[in-house]
Scaffold this active site. Structure first.
Site, PDB file in Angstrom:
ATOM      1  CB  VAL A   1      -0.897   0.009   1.174  1.00 13.40           C
ATOM      2  CG1 VAL A   1      -0.113   0.115   2.449  1.00 13.40           C
ATOM      3  CG2 VAL A   1      -2.041   1.234   1.281  1.00 13.40           C
ATOM      4  CE  LYS A   2       3.339   3.968   3.721  1.00  7.26           C
ATOM      5  NZ  LYS A   2       2.693   4.578   4.950  1.00  7.26           N
ATOM      6  CG  ASP A   3       4.313   0.739  -4.568  1.00  7.80           C
ATOM      7  OD1 ASP A   3       4.784   0.203  -3.602  1.00  7.80           O
ATOM      8  OD2 ASP A   3       4.124  -0.045  -5.553  1.00  7.80           O
TER       9      ASP A   3
END
Ligand code: PMP
Length: 345
Positions: free
Chosen positions: A53-55
């Protein structure tokens, strides 16, 4: 030969890796949903190019720094990161020609640190100490960014580009993925960017939606949402989630409620998802699914609850999916069914 064009040739062709972030599948976790009589849907953030999700946060933070003139070619991205944000920043930084320096606490999985180095980042590992200590990885990273010429502090915890990117992308994607029909959104917080952006967006469109923070033991958000206090009880082996302060990103959250999920429940769910659903996911995703299931059980049959599948389990092969580590931590999975959720399901 035709000149290279910046714009994609069709809607299917992504212009570059930045363009490939997001628009992840929204997946009905099928056997679990059938057993509960309620739809549990997971946003497959583990399928982003950098695997988490950190993309999204990395993309929004880099684009914001470029647009505000703080980052330009040859620049350096500095961050305090438990791993996934670093992987995403390094990957996207490589696309644009930025160097990365990351400061990581020494209690994180080796797989994530190896990946950071593989992507060419410089990784400085510091002892895991509380935020109040000036040698906490966050403060060390901030100091490095002030010293290195051309450096920008990504500041995932307090940079509102993180939350606002989720407000503009993850939130609308979830609503569209459910055809506007969802009853609750549940997710754990690391920076709070995902929960804040998605909860604020969904509430703005669907005021009746229930928004619930899923909190690991050892984190303060459960007490904060329930009573406005900051006490934390116990500890957790989950990585990337659980906070003991209210970040700038979390300030934008709209939370109706919170629930606490312990490590045993998280581990049982991680192994259930692998065994029954074909999903090899990290601990925070498993914790989210367990929390979503508990929230769903308190709602009428046929309800839909959405959560976030934050990252994949291959980053945790030496811990969450390692028999010896599980035994050492008294976390060997025991259940062959869903009784660990507190139901006969
Ligand atoms: N799960 C994992 C594995 C993470 O690395 C993170 C981010 N630290 C989260 C969940 C939480 O996301 P957010 O920072 O948007 O709250």
């Amino acid at each position: 030969m035709k000149a290279q064009q910046d714009a994609p040739a069709s809607r299917q062709l992504k212009a570059d890796l930045f363009d490939a972030v997001g628009n992840t599948p929204l997946l009905r976790i099928s056997k679990l949903s059938a057993a509960l009589g309620r739809t549990i849907a997971g946003k497959c953030e583990h399928l982003n190019p950098g695997g988490s999700v950190k993309d999204r946060a990395a993309k929004f933070i880099i684009e914001d720094a470029e647009q505000t003139g703080r980052l330009s070619p040859g620049g350096v991205i500095v961050e305090g990161t438990a791993g996934n944000t670093g992987i995403a920043l390094a990957l996207l930084g490589n696309v644009r020609g930025y160097r990365s320096i990351f400061v990581t606490p020494d209690d994180q999985s080796q797989e994530k640190i190896d990946l950071l180095r593989l992507y060419g980042a410089e990784v400085r590992i510091v002892p895991a100490v509380p935020f109040s200590n000036p040698n906490n990885y966050y403060h060390v990273a901030k100091r490095i960014s002030a010293d290195v010429p051309g450096a920008v502090f990504a500041d995932q915890f307090d940079n509102p580009a993180n939350y606002s990117g989720h407000y503009g992308s993850t939130g609308p994607e979830i609503l569209e993925g459910c055809d506007g029909q969802l009853d609750a959104f549940v997710a754990a917080c690391g920076t709070g960017g995902t929960f804040a952006g998605v909860s604020a967006y969904l509430k703005s469109r669907l005021p009746a939606v229930r928004t619930v923070v899923a909190d690991p033991t050892g984190s303060s958000l459960f007490a904060y949402v329930k009573h406005g206090s900051m006490e934390a009880e116990g500890e957790s082996t989950t990585e990337g989630i659980g906070i003991k302060r209210i970040t700038e990103n979390f300030r934008h959250a709209v939370a109706d409620d919170a629930l606490r999920i312990d490590d045993r429940t998280m581990v049982e769910m991680a192994h259930y998802l692998l065994r029954e659903e074909g999903l090899l996911l990290g601990g925070s995703a498993a914790l989210n699914v367990a929390a979503a299931a508990r929230v769903a059980l308190a709602l009428p049959e046929g309800s839909t609850v959405v959560t976030i599948l934050c990252d994949g389990g291959s980053r945790y092969l030496s811990r969450l999916f390692n028999e010896r580590w599980l035994a050492e931590n008294d976390l060997t999975p025991r259940c062959r069914d869903l009784t660990f959720l507190g139901t006969a399901g």
